[in-house]
Design a protein around this motif. Structure first.
Motif, PDB file in Angstrom:
ATOM      1  N   ILE A 217       4.080 -49.107 -16.953  1.00 23.07           N
ATOM      2  CA  ILE A 217       4.811 -48.132 -16.131  1.00 23.07           C
ATOM      3  C   ILE A 217       4.007 -46.833 -16.026  1.00 23.07           C
ATOM      4  CG2 ILE A 217       6.933 -46.743 -15.967  1.00 23.07           C
ATOM      5  CD1 ILE A 217       8.469 -48.967 -17.299  1.00 23.07           C
ATOM      6  N   GLU A 218       3.860 -46.340 -14.807  1.00 22.73           N
ATOM      7  CA  GLU A 218       3.137 -45.072 -14.624  1.00 22.73           C
ATOM      8  C   GLU A 218       4.067 -43.889 -14.871  1.00 22.73           C
ATOM      9  OE1 GLU A 218      -0.537 -46.364 -11.712  1.00 22.73           O
ATOM     10  OE2 GLU A 218       1.189 -45.409 -10.768  1.00 22.73           O
ATOM     11  N   VAL A 219       3.607 -43.005 -15.765  1.00 22.28           N
ATOM     12  CA  VAL A 219       4.349 -41.789 -16.111  1.00 22.28           C
ATOM     13  C   VAL A 219       3.358 -40.627 -16.035  1.00 22.28           C
ATOM     14  CG1 VAL A 219       5.599 -40.576 -17.957  1.00 22.28           C
ATOM     15  CG2 VAL A 219       5.918 -43.040 -17.664  1.00 22.28           C
TER      16      VAL A 219
ATOM     17  N   SER B 297      -3.404 -39.371  -8.167  1.00 18.61           N
ATOM     18  CA  SER B 297      -3.202 -40.702  -7.576  1.00 18.61           C
ATOM     19  C   SER B 297      -1.815 -41.211  -7.955  1.00 18.61           C
ATOM     20  CB  SER B 297      -4.283 -41.692  -8.042  1.00 18.61           C
ATOM     21  OG  SER B 297      -4.247 -41.870  -9.435  1.00 18.61           O
ATOM     22  N   ASP B 298      -1.200 -41.916  -7.040  1.00 15.63           N
ATOM     23  CA  ASP B 298       0.075 -42.595  -7.259  1.00 15.63           C
ATOM     24  C   ASP B 298       1.201 -41.700  -7.788  1.00 15.63           C
ATOM     25  OD1 ASP B 298      -0.965 -44.877  -6.209  1.00 15.63           O
ATOM     26  OD2 ASP B 298      -1.189 -45.939  -8.114  1.00 15.63           O
ATOM     27  N   GLY B 299       1.229 -40.438  -7.323  1.00 14.60           N
ATOM     28  CA  GLY B 299       2.267 -39.509  -7.769  1.00 14.60           C
ATOM     29  C   GLY B 299       3.673 -39.985  -7.415  1.00 14.60           C
TER      30      GLY B 299
ATOM     31  N   SER C 180       5.843 -50.141 -11.271  1.00 19.68           N
ATOM     32  CA  SER C 180       5.418 -48.920 -10.574  1.00 19.68           C
ATOM     33  C   SER C 180       4.696 -49.270  -9.287  1.00 19.68           C
ATOM     34  CB  SER C 180       4.498 -48.086 -11.482  1.00 19.68           C
ATOM     35  OG  SER C 180       5.119 -47.836 -12.716  1.00 19.68           O
ATOM     36  N   HIS C 181       3.662 -50.135  -9.392  1.00 17.61           N
ATOM     37  CA  HIS C 181       2.957 -50.549  -8.186  1.00 17.61           C
ATOM     38  C   HIS C 181       3.825 -51.513  -7.372  1.00 17.61           C
ATOM     39  CE1 HIS C 181      -0.295 -48.854 -10.561  1.00 17.61           C
ATOM     40  NE2 HIS C 181      -0.870 -48.594  -9.414  1.00 17.61           N
ATOM     41  N   GLY C 182       4.706 -52.231  -8.060  1.00 14.76           N
ATOM     42  CA  GLY C 182       5.599 -53.152  -7.363  1.00 14.76           C
ATOM     43  C   GLY C 182       6.505 -52.418  -6.385  1.00 14.76           C
TER      44      GLY C 182
HETATM   45 MN    MN Z   1      -1.815 -46.554  -9.969  1.00 19.14          MN
END
Ligand code: MN
Ligand code: PEP
Length: 347
Positions: free
Chosen positions: A296-298, A307-309, A270-272
């Protein structure tokens, strides 16, 4: 280390280098070829190679052992498996940690936990203390956020990983989380790493934004040297000249770390990638490359995430990538989400 002398190094220079090395407590084995002299240097002490490289007549100094010890595979040849309840990170199973970037509301955390559990995640991720590039961005909810994560994880039978940004937060975060996350920006916060060396819970250590693998393993060494053996490394992308993605996800770090270290390594695509339309491809690549887990961001409503949408997957996308990973993992002798985790109250 091996000291290679210059072709025209004089006997006087060679003798001076040998004398200096002996003075530093090392044993020196000299071998003189037709054009060059090479010195094999062994000893219990670690000598700064730069101290030797600047001596007269020295061409090159080659290190033959890593600067870290406890993190190295030569120190411990067998893979380390970190246990969190009955979840094992570093064994045959690829363990998936998933959830929102930040805990925002009870409903958001609870619904996301339900969705990721259904899809096969074993660990709920979420930040309550957020290291944001701008001081004006959402900084996280602090303790109420940790409470939301704990409640949702207990209801859905998940463990919790959450970030600790400062040594002063260790006790508080440890009250609610099962794994401490050290973020990329804190990989070289040595005070924090030292304190986590005394903690009794595993630490997920993310790679710094511009850290070499050696620097990353030296940071792991701080935690291990403090007495905490449970370190999980996390590749989350590094900063390069490329701007098409948020970071450059370094897939090669996975086999490199596997060779150099016994510690488990998980990947954070995700950040990658920084964009949800590219997260699945990077997740598949990470598992194929041998990652022991994924972060993994969900988000149930990523378009309104605090944040990080942009990099947070919709639950359906996450379910889809999990289906794909269930095909990839067995192809390389791994399993993924074999059985649902029992409720946390049973642990
Ligand atoms: Mn994040
Ligand atoms: C996060 O996991 O949300 C995070 C802030 O990650 P990183 O430290 O890798 O930027």
């Amino acid at each position: 280390m091996v000291v290679v002398m210059k072709e025209r190094a004089s006997e006087g220079e060679i003798d001076a280098v040998i004398a200096r090395l002996i003075d530093l407590g090392m044993d020196v084995h000299r071998s003189s070829g037709a054009t060059r002299t090479v010195l094999g240097v062994v000893g219990a002490q670690k000598v700064d190679p730069q101290l030797v490289a600047i001596l007269d007549g020295v061409h090159e100094v080659l290190r033959i052992s890593e600067p870290y010890k406890r993190a190295s595979r030569s120190f411990k040849p067998t893979d380390t498996v970190v246990s969190v309840g009955d979840v094992r990170i570093g064994g045959d199973e690829v363990v998936v940690m998933s959830g929102p970037c930040s805990a925002e509301t009870d409903e958001q955390v609870m619904a996301t936990a339900a969705a990721v559990k259904r899809a096969g995640a074993k660990i709920l991720r979420g930040g309550a203390f957020k290291p944001r590039s701008s001081p004006y961005s959402f900084q996280g909810l602090g303790e109420p956020g940790l409470q939301m994560l704990r409640r949702a994880a207990d209801v859905h039978g998940l463990a919790v990983v959450s970030e600790v940004m400062d040594a002063a937060q260790i006790e508080l975060v440890g009250r609610y989380a099962d794994i401490y996350q050290v973020g990329a920006r804190n990989m070289q916060n040595y005070t924090l790493l030292r304190e986590l060396g005394h903690a009794r819970k595993p630490v997920l250590l993310k790679r710094g934004i511009a850290a070499t693998i050696e620097e990353w393993l030296l940071s792991a060494e701080y935690i291990l040297a403090g007495g905490n053996p449970d370190v999980i490394l996390c590749e989350r992308g590094i900063r390069t000249f490329e701007t098409a993605t948020r970071n450059t996800f370094d897939v090669s770090a996975i086999p490199v770390v596997k060779k150099l270290s016994h510690l488990p390594i998980v990947a954070d695509p995700s950040h990658g990638a920084g964009r949800r339309d590219m997260v699945a491809a990077m997740a598949r690549a990470a598992v194929a490359a041998g990652a022991d887990g994924l972060m993994i961001e969900v988000h149930i409503d990523p378009d309104h995430a605090l944040s990080d949408g942009a990099q947070s997957m919709y639950p359906e996308q996450f379910e889809q990538v999990m289906r794909e990973l269930r095909i990839i993992a067995p192809a390389i002798g791994r399993t993924i989400c074999v059985a649902p985790a029992p409720a946390m109250k049973d642990r």
